[in-house]
Motif scaffolding. Structure first.
Motif, PDB file in Angstrom:
ATOM      1  N   ILE A 210       0.990  -1.261   0.091  1.00 32.36           N
ATOM      2  CA  ILE A 210      -0.074  -0.014   0.182  1.00 32.36           C
ATOM      3  C   ILE A 210       0.688   1.302   0.045  1.00 32.36           C
ATOM      4  CG2 ILE A 210      -2.016  -1.243   1.001  1.00 32.36           C
ATOM      5  CD1 ILE A 210      -1.036   0.150   3.914  1.00 32.36           C
ATOM      6  N   PHE A 235     -15.842  -2.461  -2.918  1.00 26.40           N
ATOM      7  CA  PHE A 235     -14.143  -2.922  -2.861  1.00 26.40           C
ATOM      8  C   PHE A 235     -13.838  -3.660  -1.792  1.00 26.40           C
ATOM      9  CE2 PHE A 235     -14.631   1.135  -5.388  1.00 26.40           C
ATOM     10  CZ  PHE A 235     -14.558   0.666  -6.696  1.00 26.40           C
ATOM     11  N   ASP A 237     -13.263  -2.852   1.147  1.00 24.10           N
ATOM     12  CA  ASP A 237     -12.556  -1.895   2.212  1.00 24.10           C
ATOM     13  C   ASP A 237     -13.699  -0.916   2.828  1.00 24.10           C
ATOM     14  OD1 ASP A 237     -12.743  -0.279  -0.050  1.00 24.10           O
ATOM     15  OD2 ASP A 237     -10.708   0.375  -0.011  1.00 24.10           O
ATOM     16  N   HIS A 250      -9.342   1.245  -8.038  1.00 25.43           N
ATOM     17  CA  HIS A 250      -9.578   1.847  -6.730  1.00 25.43           C
ATOM     18  C   HIS A 250      -8.083   1.722  -5.968  1.00 25.43           C
ATOM     19  CE1 HIS A 250     -11.757   2.267  -2.937  1.00 25.43           C
ATOM     20  NE2 HIS A 250     -11.008   1.011  -2.516  1.00 25.43           N
ATOM     21  N   ASN A 251      -7.978   2.689  -5.035  1.00 23.05           N
ATOM     22  CA  ASN A 251      -6.644   2.863  -4.139  1.00 23.05           C
ATOM     23  C   ASN A 251      -7.002   2.294  -2.853  1.00 23.05           C
ATOM     24  OD1 ASN A 251      -5.021   4.106  -6.271  1.00 23.05           O
ATOM     25  ND2 ASN A 251      -6.102   6.007  -5.573  1.00 23.05           N
ATOM     26  N   TYR A 252      -6.240   1.120  -2.595  1.00 24.96           N
ATOM     27  CA  TYR A 252      -6.427   0.272  -1.227  1.00 24.96           C
ATOM     28  C   TYR A 252      -5.305   1.318  -0.197  1.00 24.96           C
ATOM     29  CZ  TYR A 252      -9.527  -2.773  -2.977  1.00 24.96           C
ATOM     30  OH  TYR A 252     -10.539  -3.378  -3.600  1.00 24.96           O
ATOM     31  N   ASN A 254      -4.828   0.670   3.031  1.00 27.87           N
ATOM     32  CA  ASN A 254      -4.615  -0.177   4.475  1.00 27.87           C
ATOM     33  C   ASN A 254      -4.220  -1.605   4.116  1.00 27.87           C
ATOM     34  OD1 ASN A 254      -5.394   2.049   6.232  1.00 27.87           O
ATOM     35  ND2 ASN A 254      -7.303   1.744   5.784  1.00 27.87           N
ATOM     36  N   TYR A 258      -8.709  -8.015   0.768  1.00 32.36           N
ATOM     37  CA  TYR A 258      -9.768  -7.608   0.076  1.00 32.36           C
ATOM     38  C   TYR A 258     -10.726  -8.307  -1.083  1.00 32.36           C
ATOM     39  CZ  TYR A 258      -7.644  -3.787   2.658  1.00 32.36           C
ATOM     40  OH  TYR A 258      -7.076  -2.828   3.632  1.00 32.36           O
ATOM     41  N   TYR A 281      -3.015  -6.628   0.455  1.00 32.44           N
ATOM     42  CA  TYR A 281      -1.952  -5.675   0.287  1.00 32.44           C
ATOM     43  C   TYR A 281      -1.445  -5.529   1.733  1.00 32.44           C
ATOM     44  CZ  TYR A 281      -4.532  -4.934  -3.971  1.00 32.44           C
ATOM     45  OH  TYR A 281      -5.121  -5.047  -5.134  1.00 32.44           O
TER      46      TYR A 281
END
Length: 952
Positions: A210, A235, A237, A250-252, A254, A258, A281
């Protein structure tokens, strides 16, 4: 018209009977009838259609001729024809009888079918909804039948467009059946799918560090006209998003695992969802601490390594041959080579790598390795090649076969004949003190190829074995036995069926792997597959009227193996013949048959051979008339009823003859039999014939010369030809005036006329016969006479004046036999016949009976007799004159006992007299009494009694 009306010479009674017979035949011929029915599929005639025809004919037909106006024809009783096009067809049936035919023609109409097709606004919908169906229109269609395939009622009517709502998910076969006024129709179907949209998805980043940006893609399979209105993303999260396209990033932020998903909604309200695979991640682990437990170790040992890091869930190790990933902080690894090695390790969290660390270790000492192979000339001797790495201060081989160890670097060793030997190589480095070993299992054997058979019957099994073989379970065997290849397989014991005759050399190849020379074993004897070597010639096809003739070319494979039994099966029964050369066989039905020959030799070896023959049908052929009669110069029409080609053979034909026509004319000048041949497309032929009986002119002639008869006599008349219808006149004095040789009894001179005609009235002729009748002479011999015995008298009949010759019989006692008045003496009853002949040769006769007076004085009895067997006077019997028979002659003794009795015998025979004995005993001399009963020649009954003396 009555053909017998042309025959005026036939007597009325016979002509009446012939007319009745003719009318009966005519009525019989005219009473033959034929008809037929027909039916198509579902009792409809809709093109294309196979129509079955069924004849309904009276009597006993000889055959059938079917013809259809489209060119079809058949000779079977109940044929079927396929009509591919609509239209009106004329079907004609001619039923052929012995001497006539019956015919029926019908017109059948094959109706036009209609096609069926529909379109619909949607083939697939994503939720239960309405679909509009539209059918192609055709003015000929009278009914549209809709079956939507979902169990709802079928809808019938004129509707070419219809809506239907499918209430549940599934695949449905919608069927439209169209029909016209004739009931002809067709169907068309299409599959309607009611199902949720199908989503497939992918993403670009399954794991990493991440912040991580993952790109998701969703692809949706939709029916035509449907579109996705929105994509609803989750997603995993806690974040969601909605888009109008199937791609999103999509930005993860943490660390975690997922599971994303997407839900879609279409413009027609359909909903579907898709779950993506999980993505992991994390953040890079820290504080990596990695080291070898022992930095220097022997090549025979495994290196031990430790790696720890904060927040790490796995470690990726690189020992120089690819990554080894483990979640444990401890790992072992054995190196295959000596020397200094650099080992790398990378910790990670959710596949988010941390900093890579490295360490050096040293592998010292020796690593044991070797290869081996045996020699092909001695498979238990192996050459070993020591490929060990390092400083080999000492080498030691242990062969585990109870032989001493060997210290040669590359030894050659001979193992025992058979076994599995765990061979071990030990190597040692004195400098480092390291020791290592390597192992291999060595297999040896002395395999023997065995089979107990020297000869076997064909089609039987023979067992092949390899004994003393290798204990290696992975050894393979490639068999070449009885002319067949089997394998490679791991079985060393097989059973193989003998499929072909012959003398076979057999072998097997045993393979243990690339380190071994293969064993090639030859069986020490040949195996003969014996039995009948079957072959026969047979035609591939023949006509039904030709017998199947086969020629047996079979023989025993071994000349001494006599074939004892033959079984022929020609396809119509289980057994047709049991001889070497079968009798010709005639089939009764045309089709394909299997000819099977089975033979068994003296050892019981059995084999069979099958060949196929096609029996072709024969053409139908029947000639009418079968026979006809013609007057010389007439012509006749003949028809050969057939559906195939014809060819007439005619030496006498005349004008109008056509050799290749089924109907032709004949004008023979003499009785002639005409032959016709019909040949079908299979070149099968049948023959038939007609007999033309030609009546020729003739002349009536007397059969023999006739002249004169005497009054009261009969004479046989005769006329030729005798095979004609004959009528005589005058008929009054004839025994039968309608035969060629009647008996005539005319009272006076008569002229007889014979009228002759042939049986069909073609020709007639006549002739005359004169018969003269001469007067007969007369003679009257007078009344019968009775005279005393031995009286002389004259025979003086009364004669007519035309008598010229006299003949008396019997003539033995007459003074003359050819005079009018002979003289004789009465000695016994006698009948005299006088036959006189006139001056014209006519004859008359008469008779007179002369009898002797009947009185007992003519019964003469002796007074004594001497039965002493001297041949003189040995029997006592009556001597008579004028006596016809003795009714009874009895003798009594003085006591009144009956000692002799003889009845019903002719007189004057000593054998009928008494011989002087009673009960086979001579009687005493003395006086005896006789009683005599007799019948005179004229029938009077007289008796006489008396006595006589028996003298001894």
């Amino acid at each position: 018209s009555n053909p017998f009306s042309k025959l005026p010479l036939i007597p009325p009674a016979i002509k009446f009977l012939l007319t009745i017979l003719y009318i009966g035949i005519l009525l019989s011929v005219q009473s033959q009838t034929t008809d037929f029915t027909y039916t198509g599929a579902n009792n409809l005639l809709c093109a294309p259609v196979n129509v079955q025809f069924t004849q309904n004919s009276s009597g006993t037909p000889k055959g059938y001729l079917w013809s259809v106006s489209n060119g079809f024809n058949s000779n079977v009783a109940n044929p079927s024809f396929t009509f591919t096009e609509p239209g009106t067809y004329t079907v004609r049936l001619i039923t052929v009888y012995e001497n006539n035919t019956a015919e029926k023609t019908r017109t059948i109409t094959v109706n036009r079918s209609v096609s069926s097709f529909f379109d619909n606004d949607r083939d697939q919908v994503c939720l239960p909804s309405r679909i509009t169906f539209t059918a192609d229109t055709d003015p000929a269609i009278t009914n549209y039948s809709w079956n939507f395939g979902d169990g709802t009622p079928i809808v019938n009517g004129p509707n070419t467009q219809i809506d239907h709502i499918y209430a549940d998910f599934g695949d449905y076969n919608a069927v439209l059946t169209c029909s016209n006024a004739f009931g002809c129709g067709a169907s068309y179907q299409k599959t309607i799918k009611v199902k949720k949209p199908v989503i497939s998805g992918s993403f670009t980043l399954p794991d990493g560090c991440i912040p991580a940006t993952n790109s998701y893609s969703a692809s949706v399979s939709l029916p035509p006209g449907s579109a996705v209105s929105s994509y609803n993303w989750t997603f995993g999260d806690g974040q969601t998003a909605t888009t109008t396209s199937g791609q999103i990033s999509h930005n993860y932020l943490n660390t975690g695992v997922y599971a994303a998903s997407v839900n879609i909604i279409t413009n027609d309200g359909c909903i579907s969802s898709f779950q993506f695979d999980t993505a992991m991640y994390g953040v890079p682990p820290t504080n990596l601490n990695a080291y070898p437990v022992i930095p220097v170790f022997c090549g025979s040992e495994k290196g031990q390594f430790v790696s720890t890091a904060n927040n790490a869930d796995n470690y990726a190790w690189d020992f120089g041959g690819g990554l080894v990933i483990t979640s444990d902080t401890f790992i072992q690894h054995k190196f295959t080579s000596l020397g200094v090695k650099t080992v790398y390790v990378t910790p990670s969290k959710n596949n988010c790598p941390g900093t890579t660390d490295s360490m050096q270790i040293e592998v010292i000492g020796v690593i044991a390795k070797f290869t081996y192979s045996n020699t092909c000339n001695d498979k238990k001797t192996f050459s070993f090649n020591n490929n060990s790495a390092g400083n080999l201060s000492e080498t030691l081989w242990r062969f585990n076969d109870q032989t001493p160890t060997d210290t040669a670097r590359n030894p050659i060793h001979t193992f025992p004949l058979r076994g599995a030997f765990r061979t071990k190589l030990l190597v040692e480095d004195y400098i480092t003190g390291c020791i290592d070993s390597a192992f291999a299992r060595i297999f040896t054997a002395n395999p023997v190829f065995m089979n107990p058979d020297t000869s076997i019957c064909i089609n039987t099994n023979s067992r092949f074995r390899v004994i003393n073989s290798y204990p290696n379970t992975t050894a393979t065997y490639l068999w070449n036995v009885l002319g067949q290849d089997v394998g490679p397989i791991t079985d060393n014991d097989i059973s193989v069926s003998s499929l072909q005759l012959g003398n076979y050399d057999n072998n097997v190849i045993i393979s243990n792997g690339s380190e071994y020379c293969a064993d090639s074993l030859e069986l020490d004897h040949r195996i003969t597959v014996r039995g009948p070597q079957l072959d026969f010639t047979a035609p591939s096809s023949l006509c039904l009227n030709l017998p199947l003739a086969v020629t047996n070319l079979s023989r025993a494979y071994q000349p001494a193996d006599t074939i004892r039994r033959w079984y022929w099966n020609f396809g119509q029964s289980a057994l047709n013949d049991t001889v070497f050369q079968p009798r010709p066989f005639l089939y009764n039905t045309h089709r394909s048959y299997d000819i099977k020959l089975t033979a068994i030799d003296k050892f019981g070896c059995k084999d069979s051979l099958i060949k196929q023959v096609i029996v072709r049908p024969l053409p139908f052929l029947w000639v009418i008339p079968r026979m006809d009669t013609l007057c010389l110069g007439q012509r006749d029409s003949v028809i050969a009823y057939t559906s195939d080609q014809v060819l007439w053979t005619a030496s006498l034909s005349g004008p109008g003859f056509c050799a290749t026509c089924d109907s032709t004319l004949f004008a023979p000048v003499q009785t002639t039999k005409y032959m016709v041949t019909s040949t079908n497309t299979f070149n099968c032929s049948v023959k038939d014939s007609t007999l033309m009986k030609v009546y020729q002119p003739f002349n009536a002639l007397p059969a023999f010369n006739l002249g004169t008869i005497c009054e009261g006599e009969k004479i046989q008349l005769g006329v030729e030809p005798a095979d004609k219808i004959t009528s005589w006149s005058p008929p009054e004095t004839l025994s039968n005036p309608y035969i060629p040789n009647p008996i005539a009894n005319p009272k006076q001179a008569t002229r007889y006329r014979a009228e002759l005609a042939d049986s069909v009235g073609c020709y007639r002729s006549s002739t005359e016969i004169n018969v003269a009748v001469n007067p007969k002479p007369t003679v009257n011999a007078g009344a019968d006479k009775i005279f005393p015995y031995y009286t002389e008298f004259s025979l003086a009949p009364a004669y007519s004046s035309n008598v010229r010759n006299y003949e008396w019989s019997p003539a033995d006692s007459l003074s003359c036999s050819a005079c009018p008045v002979p003289v004789t003496i009465a000695t016994r009853l006698k009948t005299y016949t006088i036959k006189v002949t006139s001056d014209r040769g006519c004859v008359a006769t008469d008779q007179i009976i002369v009898a002797i007076e009947c009185k007992d004085a003519y019964l003469l009895m002796p007074t004594a007799f001497t039965p002493n067997n001297d041949g003189k006077n040995d029997f006592y019997f009556p001597l008579t004159r004028g006596i016809g028979s003795v009714k009874r002659f009895s003798v009594y003794n003085r006591s009144g006992r009956l000692v002799f009795d003889q009845q019903n015998f002719s007189p004057n025979k000593n054998t009928k007299g008494w011989n002087g004995r009673y009960n086979n005993t001579d009687q005493q001399a003395g006086t005896y009494i006789y009683v005599l009963e007799a019948i005179c020649e004229q029938g009077q009954y007289i008796t006489k009694k008396g006595s006589f003396i028996l003298i001894r």
